[in-house]
Design a protein around this motif. Sequence first.
Motif, short mmCIF file in Angstrom:
data_model
loop_
_atom_site.label_atom_id
_atom_site.label_comp_id
_atom_site.label_asym_id
_atom_site.label_seq_id
_atom_site.Cartn_x
_atom_site.Cartn_y
_atom_site.Cartn_z
N LEU A 3 0.82 -1.21 0.00
CA LEU A 3 0.00 0.00 0.00
C LEU A 3 0.86 1.27 0.00
O LEU A 3 0.50 2.26 -0.64
CB LEU A 3 -0.96 -0.01 1.20
CG LEU A 3 -1.97 1.13 1.25
CD1 LEU A 3 -2.87 1.09 0.02
CD2 LEU A 3 -2.78 1.07 2.52
N ASP A 4 2.00 1.24 0.68
CA ASP A 4 2.88 2.41 0.68
C ASP A 4 3.38 2.74 -0.72
O ASP A 4 3.44 3.91 -1.11
CB ASP A 4 4.09 2.17 1.60
CG ASP A 4 3.70 2.14 3.06
OD1 ASP A 4 2.61 2.65 3.39
OD2 ASP A 4 4.48 1.61 3.88
N LYS A 5 3.73 1.70 -1.49
CA LYS A 5 4.20 1.93 -2.86
C LYS A 5 3.08 2.45 -3.75
O LYS A 5 3.30 3.28 -4.63
CB LYS A 5 4.76 0.63 -3.45
CG LYS A 5 6.05 0.18 -2.83
CD LYS A 5 7.18 1.03 -3.31
CE LYS A 5 8.49 0.47 -2.79
NZ LYS A 5 9.61 1.29 -3.20
N PHE A 10 1.09 6.86 -6.70
CA PHE A 10 -0.06 7.70 -7.04
C PHE A 10 0.30 9.18 -6.99
O PHE A 10 0.04 9.94 -7.93
CB PHE A 10 -1.23 7.41 -6.09
CG PHE A 10 -2.37 8.37 -6.21
CD1 PHE A 10 -3.27 8.27 -7.25
CD2 PHE A 10 -2.53 9.38 -5.28
CE1 PHE A 10 -4.33 9.16 -7.37
CE2 PHE A 10 -3.58 10.28 -5.38
CZ PHE A 10 -4.48 10.17 -6.43
N PHE A 11 0.93 9.60 -5.90
CA PHE A 11 1.27 11.02 -5.76
C PHE A 11 2.39 11.45 -6.70
O PHE A 11 2.39 12.58 -7.20
CB PHE A 11 1.61 11.36 -4.30
CG PHE A 11 0.39 11.56 -3.46
CD1 PHE A 11 -0.35 12.73 -3.55
CD2 PHE A 11 -0.04 10.59 -2.58
CE1 PHE A 11 -1.49 12.93 -2.79
CE2 PHE A 11 -1.17 10.77 -1.82
CZ PHE A 11 -1.90 11.94 -1.92
N LEU A 14 0.59 11.71 -10.07
CA LEU A 14 -0.35 12.83 -10.03
C LEU A 14 0.39 14.17 -10.08
O LEU A 14 -0.05 15.11 -10.74
CB LEU A 14 -1.24 12.75 -8.78
CG LEU A 14 -2.30 13.82 -8.64
CD1 LEU A 14 -3.30 13.77 -9.80
CD2 LEU A 14 -3.02 13.67 -7.31
N ALA A 15 1.53 14.25 -9.39
CA ALA A 15 2.32 15.48 -9.43
C ALA A 15 2.76 15.80 -10.85
O ALA A 15 2.68 16.95 -11.30
CB ALA A 15 3.55 15.34 -8.51
N MET A 16 3.19 14.76 -11.58
CA MET A 16 3.63 15.00 -12.95
C MET A 16 2.46 15.42 -13.84
O MET A 16 2.59 16.34 -14.64
CB MET A 16 4.28 13.74 -13.53
CG MET A 16 4.81 13.94 -14.94
SD MET A 16 5.41 12.46 -15.72
CE MET A 16 3.90 11.55 -15.97
N THR A 17 1.32 14.76 -13.71
CA THR A 17 0.20 15.08 -14.59
C THR A 17 -0.38 16.46 -14.29
O THR A 17 -0.77 17.18 -15.21
CB THR A 17 -0.90 14.01 -14.50
OG1 THR A 17 -1.34 13.89 -13.14
CG2 THR A 17 -0.40 12.67 -14.99
N VAL A 44 0.54 18.83 -4.37
CA VAL A 44 0.76 17.41 -4.62
C VAL A 44 2.26 17.11 -4.70
O VAL A 44 2.71 16.07 -4.22
CB VAL A 44 0.02 16.96 -5.90
CG1 VAL A 44 0.41 15.56 -6.31
CG2 VAL A 44 -1.48 17.05 -5.68
N ASN A 45 3.06 18.02 -5.26
CA ASN A 45 4.51 17.82 -5.28
C ASN A 45 5.08 17.80 -3.87
O ASN A 45 5.98 17.01 -3.58
CB ASN A 45 5.19 18.92 -6.11
CG ASN A 45 5.42 18.51 -7.53
OD1 ASN A 45 6.21 17.62 -7.79
ND2 ASN A 45 4.73 19.15 -8.44
N ILE A 46 4.58 18.65 -3.00
CA ILE A 46 5.07 18.66 -1.62
C ILE A 46 4.67 17.37 -0.91
O ILE A 46 5.46 16.80 -0.14
CB ILE A 46 4.57 19.91 -0.88
CG1 ILE A 46 5.29 21.15 -1.44
CG2 ILE A 46 4.79 19.80 0.62
CD1 ILE A 46 4.77 22.47 -0.94
N ILE A 47 3.46 16.88 -1.16
CA ILE A 47 3.05 15.60 -0.58
C ILE A 47 3.94 14.48 -1.09
O ILE A 47 4.41 13.62 -0.32
CB ILE A 47 1.56 15.31 -0.90
CG1 ILE A 47 0.66 16.30 -0.15
CG2 ILE A 47 1.19 13.87 -0.54
CD1 ILE A 47 -0.79 16.26 -0.58
N ALA A 48 4.23 14.46 -2.40
CA ALA A 48 5.11 13.44 -2.97
C ALA A 48 6.51 13.53 -2.36
O ALA A 48 7.14 12.50 -2.10
CB ALA A 48 5.18 13.59 -4.49
#
Length: 125
Positions: A3-5, A10-11, A14-17, A44-48
């Motif tokens: 689940l961590d991966k 996902f993030f 999502l950051a790239m898109t 989203v980049n900060i979350i990633a």
Amino acid sequence: MNLDKVISGFFIILAMTLNFGFFYGDMNSLESHSKYELLAAIVVNIIATTLKLGDKTQMGSVLLATSLVADIQLIAAASIWTIAFYAYSITPEIIGIIISLSGGALLANIVSVTLYVGDTLKSKR
């Protein structure tokens, strides 16, 4: 399934898109670039980036570095946009700088996703 991966992947993607969604459009006009999409890309980049902090591998270090580059460039783009909007005027040169910074962040995100996918394909089950 890890689940961590899944959450991390996902993030990262999502950051790239979101970054691509902001970057794509007319280079000389801010009307085709949403400030809300830039904000979403930053968040989203900060979350990633925070999700990459716990990885102690060499690949984790490179992924963190690419994420930090994207964060810095997106925050710089938002800062320049805000300063130009409130303190100066938005000229075509400023628009070019904002879009170019987001393009650099997009390139860093593409490198990050490519490395992430390569690492995933290389890993054993």
